[in-house]
Design an enzyme around this catalytic site. Structure first.
Site, PDB file in Angstrom:
ATOM      1  N   LYS A 143       0.839  -1.206   0.000  1.00 20.52           N
ATOM      2  CA  LYS A 143       0.000   0.000   0.000  1.00 20.52           C
ATOM      3  C   LYS A 143       0.874   1.256   0.000  1.00 20.52           C
ATOM      4  CE  LYS A 143      -1.756   1.685   4.046  1.00 20.52           C
ATOM      5  NZ  LYS A 143      -1.468   3.113   4.229  1.00 20.52           N
ATOM      6  N   ASN A 144       1.891   1.267   0.875  1.00 20.72           N
ATOM      7  CA  ASN A 144       2.679   2.487   1.032  1.00 20.72           C
ATOM      8  C   ASN A 144       3.661   2.737  -0.111  1.00 20.72           C
ATOM      9  OD1 ASN A 144       1.239   3.010   3.301  1.00 20.72           O
ATOM     10  ND2 ASN A 144       2.900   2.587   4.762  1.00 20.72           N
ATOM     11  N   ARG A 201      -4.207  10.761   4.503  1.00 19.94           N
ATOM     12  CA  ARG A 201      -3.169  11.782   4.456  1.00 19.94           C
ATOM     13  C   ARG A 201      -2.289  11.715   3.220  1.00 19.94           C
ATOM     14  NH1 ARG A 201      -0.538  14.585   8.182  1.00 19.94           N
ATOM     15  NH2 ARG A 201       1.360  13.843   7.189  1.00 19.94           N
ATOM     16  N   CYS A 232      -5.838  13.047  12.707  1.00 19.83           N
ATOM     17  CA  CYS A 232      -5.724  11.631  12.389  1.00 19.83           C
ATOM     18  C   CYS A 232      -5.706  10.877  13.692  1.00 19.83           C
ATOM     19  CB  CYS A 232      -4.428  11.416  11.626  1.00 19.83           C
ATOM     20  SG  CYS A 232      -4.011   9.710  11.427  1.00 19.83           S
ATOM     21  N   ARG A 235      -0.633  14.855  12.965  1.00 24.86           N
ATOM     22  CA  ARG A 235       0.199  14.577  11.793  1.00 24.86           C
ATOM     23  C   ARG A 235       0.230  15.805  10.885  1.00 24.86           C
ATOM     24  NH1 ARG A 235      -1.338   8.714   9.486  1.00 24.86           N
ATOM     25  NH2 ARG A 235       0.609   8.927   8.369  1.00 24.86           N
ATOM     26  N   ASP A 259       4.152   0.866  12.106  1.00 26.67           N
ATOM     27  CA  ASP A 259       2.959   0.212  11.559  1.00 26.67           C
ATOM     28  C   ASP A 259       2.821  -1.245  12.000  1.00 26.67           C
ATOM     29  OD1 ASP A 259       2.170   2.522  10.363  1.00 26.67           O
ATOM     30  OD2 ASP A 259       2.742   1.967   8.329  1.00 26.67           O
ATOM     31  N   VAL A 285       7.944   7.344  16.730  1.00 25.87           N
ATOM     32  CA  VAL A 285       7.514   7.912  15.437  1.00 25.87           C
ATOM     33  C   VAL A 285       6.203   8.685  15.600  1.00 25.87           C
ATOM     34  CG1 VAL A 285       6.891   7.424  13.045  1.00 25.87           C
ATOM     35  CG2 VAL A 285       8.796   6.207  14.100  1.00 25.87           C
ATOM     36  N   ARG A 300      -9.009  -0.253   4.615  1.00 23.40           N
ATOM     37  CA  ARG A 300      -8.174   0.788   3.994  1.00 23.40           C
ATOM     38  C   ARG A 300      -6.785   0.245   3.696  1.00 23.40           C
ATOM     39  NH1 ARG A 300      -7.271   5.924   7.354  1.00 23.40           N
ATOM     40  NH2 ARG A 300      -5.719   6.022   5.692  1.00 23.40           N
TER      41      ARG A 300
HETATM   42  C1  UD1 Z   1       4.180   6.973   6.319  1.00 24.70           C
HETATM   43  C2  UD1 Z   1       3.291   5.762   6.128  1.00 24.70           C
HETATM   44  C3  UD1 Z   1       2.665   5.345   7.447  1.00 24.70           C
HETATM   45  C4  UD1 Z   1       3.760   5.129   8.496  1.00 24.70           C
HETATM   46  C5  UD1 Z   1       4.679   6.346   8.573  1.00 24.70           C
HETATM   47  C6  UD1 Z   1       5.882   6.130   9.484  1.00 24.70           C
HETATM   48  C7  UD1 Z   1       2.470   6.020   3.849  1.00 24.70           C
HETATM   49  C8  UD1 Z   1       1.318   6.280   2.949  1.00 24.70           C
HETATM   50  N1  UD1 Z   1       2.236   6.113   5.185  1.00 24.70           N
HETATM   51  O1  UD1 Z   1       3.343   8.037   6.796  1.00 24.70           O
HETATM   52  O2  UD1 Z   1       1.940   4.144   7.235  1.00 24.70           O
HETATM   53  O3  UD1 Z   1       3.154   4.929   9.749  1.00 24.70           O
HETATM   54  O4  UD1 Z   1       5.194   6.666   7.263  1.00 24.70           O
HETATM   55  O5  UD1 Z   1       6.613   5.027   9.075  1.00 24.70           O
HETATM   56  O6  UD1 Z   1       3.559   5.701   3.402  1.00 24.70           O
HETATM   57  N2  UD1 Z   1       5.729  14.862  10.625  1.00 24.70           N
HETATM   58  C9  UD1 Z   1       5.666  16.196  10.907  1.00 24.70           C
HETATM   59  N3  UD1 Z   1       5.481  17.098   9.884  1.00 24.70           N
HETATM   60  C10 UD1 Z   1       5.340  16.679   8.586  1.00 24.70           C
HETATM   61  C11 UD1 Z   1       5.415  15.286   8.307  1.00 24.70           C
HETATM   62  C12 UD1 Z   1       5.606  14.409   9.339  1.00 24.70           C
HETATM   63  O7  UD1 Z   1       5.791  16.614  12.066  1.00 24.70           O
HETATM   64  O8  UD1 Z   1       5.179  17.522   7.695  1.00 24.70           O
HETATM   65  C13 UD1 Z   1       5.925  13.887  11.728  1.00 24.70           C
HETATM   66  C14 UD1 Z   1       4.696  12.995  11.934  1.00 24.70           C
HETATM   67  O9  UD1 Z   1       3.719  13.630  12.717  1.00 24.70           O
HETATM   68  C15 UD1 Z   1       5.301  11.777  12.585  1.00 24.70           C
HETATM   69  C16 UD1 Z   1       6.673  11.674  11.917  1.00 24.70           C
HETATM   70  O10 UD1 Z   1       6.939  12.977  11.364  1.00 24.70           O
HETATM   71  O11 UD1 Z   1       5.477  11.970  13.961  1.00 24.70           O
HETATM   72  C17 UD1 Z   1       6.742  10.617  10.840  1.00 24.70           C
HETATM   73  O12 UD1 Z   1       5.819  10.888   9.821  1.00 24.70           O
HETATM   74  P1  UD1 Z   1       6.088  10.474   8.313  1.00 24.70           P
HETATM   75  O13 UD1 Z   1       7.333   9.676   8.209  1.00 24.70           O
HETATM   76  O14 UD1 Z   1       5.963  11.698   7.479  1.00 24.70           O
HETATM   77  O15 UD1 Z   1       4.847   9.531   8.036  1.00 24.70           O
HETATM   78  P2  UD1 Z   1       3.882   9.530   6.797  1.00 24.70           P
HETATM   79  O16 UD1 Z   1       4.648   9.756   5.545  1.00 24.70           O
HETATM   80  O17 UD1 Z   1       2.713  10.406   7.077  1.00 24.70           O
END
Ligand code: UD1
Length: 424
Positions: A22-23, A92, A116, A121, A311, A333, A403
């Site tokens: 999925k990711n 997201r 979320c 997030r 995850d 995370v 999902r």
């Molecule tokens: C992706 C995965 C999700 C997984 C996550 C962490 C997809 C579609 N989703 O989510 O399943 O749980 O990686 O492995 O691939 N953050 C900020 N500001 C931002 C972006 C992120 O503060 O602009 C923080 C988030 O709140 C979180 C951390 O960074 O605490 C990690 O988030 P991120 O690695 O960006 O996760 P996603 O890409 O949303």
């Protein structure tokens, strides 16, 4: 919202074939916006989030067809680069179309994803990164509008404060078509899905190196051609089934797994004392019967890849509650990703939360209970607990699971689980 009615305890037994990731599929679909040709993607899992991304591509003007896990994306003459709140609020990952739509159309507006259930997030890293790439970015009334600068040139160096998966993918994709620019992204995420995205973009003629290391370099090109590309297997789905089989003291073969993507899980499973065989060339993991009484607890730090994945944290917690002794999980995370804890406690788990740390007093036997699912992975954790629990459990709000997991009912039933789905 519907519910699962699950009768336990059942020892899972049999074979399960893992679907495409999925990711990987989601950012690759978003990146398809950049292509001037037709894109064909194989091994795309048929699940809710992929359907949402199809809706987004359709609303942008693409012609998308999806059959037998093959997704075809054809571009229409005119693109609509406004993505409404209804689509972004469902998932997201939809925010990642902002950069590609802006590059292609000159301007795009995408709703802010909002809250979320797994915690706060924000998308501030994405917005900061797009600005550093030279885009004008404005936030108003819950929407983000980005505009491409008239002239893009030179070297851009970006250091990410945190190796965010989504930000790495968004910036890498957006920079691909910035002809005349050489973008270096530092402190990027190392997840296998980033390598998959790089391979996909390069298969269309992009010039990207470094995915899988902490620095990615993108030489902008003028145009991307169409491609025919196959998505990697889903390491989180694989991990979920491996944990489920072990927790139920079952036996089984988990097929279509890239074992190296799950090294952090395997290391912890070995520490606990579980037995399993990794058949690297066959891409399979074989699980013989394990006895829960012979296993002992462990400490896990949840970290970005190659650390233990967030995850798989809820599923692992469901398992560790069954294992003798104390376990400690530190979630680094999503620091408040613990909504499954109270639900697991309803089924008999003994877990204390202190800040971002969960202390698990293991060795419990789950008993059936009505519970609430709050997100994709929490649903999977509750499903594992219910399969191991004595009696009939009801998991409400179960739709979250669709999902992120393809054919989840069929796959678990094939392993012997007794699940009934009641749609409401
Ligand atoms: C992706 C995965 C999700 C997984 C996550 C962490 C997809 C579609 N989703 O989510 O399943 O749980 O990686 O492995 O691939 N953050 C900020 N500001 C931002 C972006 C992120 O503060 O602009 C923080 C988030 O709140 C979180 C951390 O960074 O605490 C990690 O988030 P991120 O690695 O960006 O996760 P996603 O890409 O949303």
């Amino acid at each position: 919202m519907g519910k699962f009615i699950i009768e336990g305890p059942i020892r899972l037994n049999g074979e399960v074939e893992i679907s495409g990731a999925k990711n990987s599929a989601l950012p690759i679909m978003a990146a398809s916006i950049l292509s001037s040709g037709d894109v064909s993607l194989k091994n795309v899992p048929d699940l809710g989030d992929v359907r949402t991304m199809i809706d987004i591509l359709n609303s942008a003007g693409f012609k998308v067809s999806f059959e037998n896990n093959i997704l075809s994306i054809k571009k229409a003459d005119k693109l609509n680069s406004n993505v409404p709140y209804e689509l972004v609020s469902k998932m997201r990952a939809s925010f990642n179309v902002l950069g590609p739509l802006t590059v292609v159309n000159g301007e795009a507006t995408v709703a802010l994803p909002g809250g979320c259930s797994i915690g706060v997030r924000p998308v501030d890293f994405h917005i900061e990164g797009l600005k550093k790439l030279g885009f004008e970015v404005e936030q108003q009334h819950g929407f983000v509008t980005a505009r491409k600068p008239k002239k893009l040139s030179g070297d851009v160096n970006i250091y990410l404060k945190y190796p965010s998966v989504g930000t790495t993918e968004h910036l890498m994709t957006t920079a691909t078509l910035m002809k005349g620019c050489r973008v270096t992204l530092n402190n990027v995420a190392l997840e296998p899905e980033i390598i998959d995205l790089q391979n996909f973009l390069n298969s269309m003629g992009a010039k990207i190196i470094g995915a899988g290391t902490s620095t990615i370099i993108i030489e902008g090109v003028e145009k991307l051609s169409g491609t025919d590309y196959s998505i990697i297997p889903d390491r989180i789905e694989a991990g979920t089934f491996i944990i489920a089989i072990l927790a139920s003291e079952g036996t089984g073969k988990v097929k279509n797994v890239i074992p190296s993507h799950l090294d952090a899980l395997f290391e912890k499973l070995r520490e606990i004392g579980t037995k399993f065989d990794i058949l690297e060339p066959l891409r399979e993991v074989h699980i013989p019967r394990n006895n829960l009484r012979e296993l002992s607890g462990t400490d896990i730090d949840i970290e970005p890849y190659p650390g233990f994945p967030t995850d798989l944290q809820p599923q692992m917690m469901a398992f560790l509650s069954l294992v003798n002794g104390k376990s400690v999980i530190v979630e680094n995370v999503f620091k408040s990703r613990f909504l499954h804890v109270d639900e697991l406690k309803r089924m008999g788990a003994r877990i204390d939360i202190k800040g971002n740390t969960a202390i698990i007093d293991g060795g419990v036997k789950y008993t059936s209970a009505p519970v609430q699912a709050t997100d994709i992975r929490a649903s999977a954790a509750l499903l594992i607990a219910a399969i191991c629990a004595d009696g009939v459990s009801i998991i409400n709000n179960i739709e979250h699971i669709f999902r992120g997991y393809e054919n989840v009912i069929e796959k678990f039933k094939k392993l012997g689980a007794k699940i009934e789905y009641i749609k409401e």
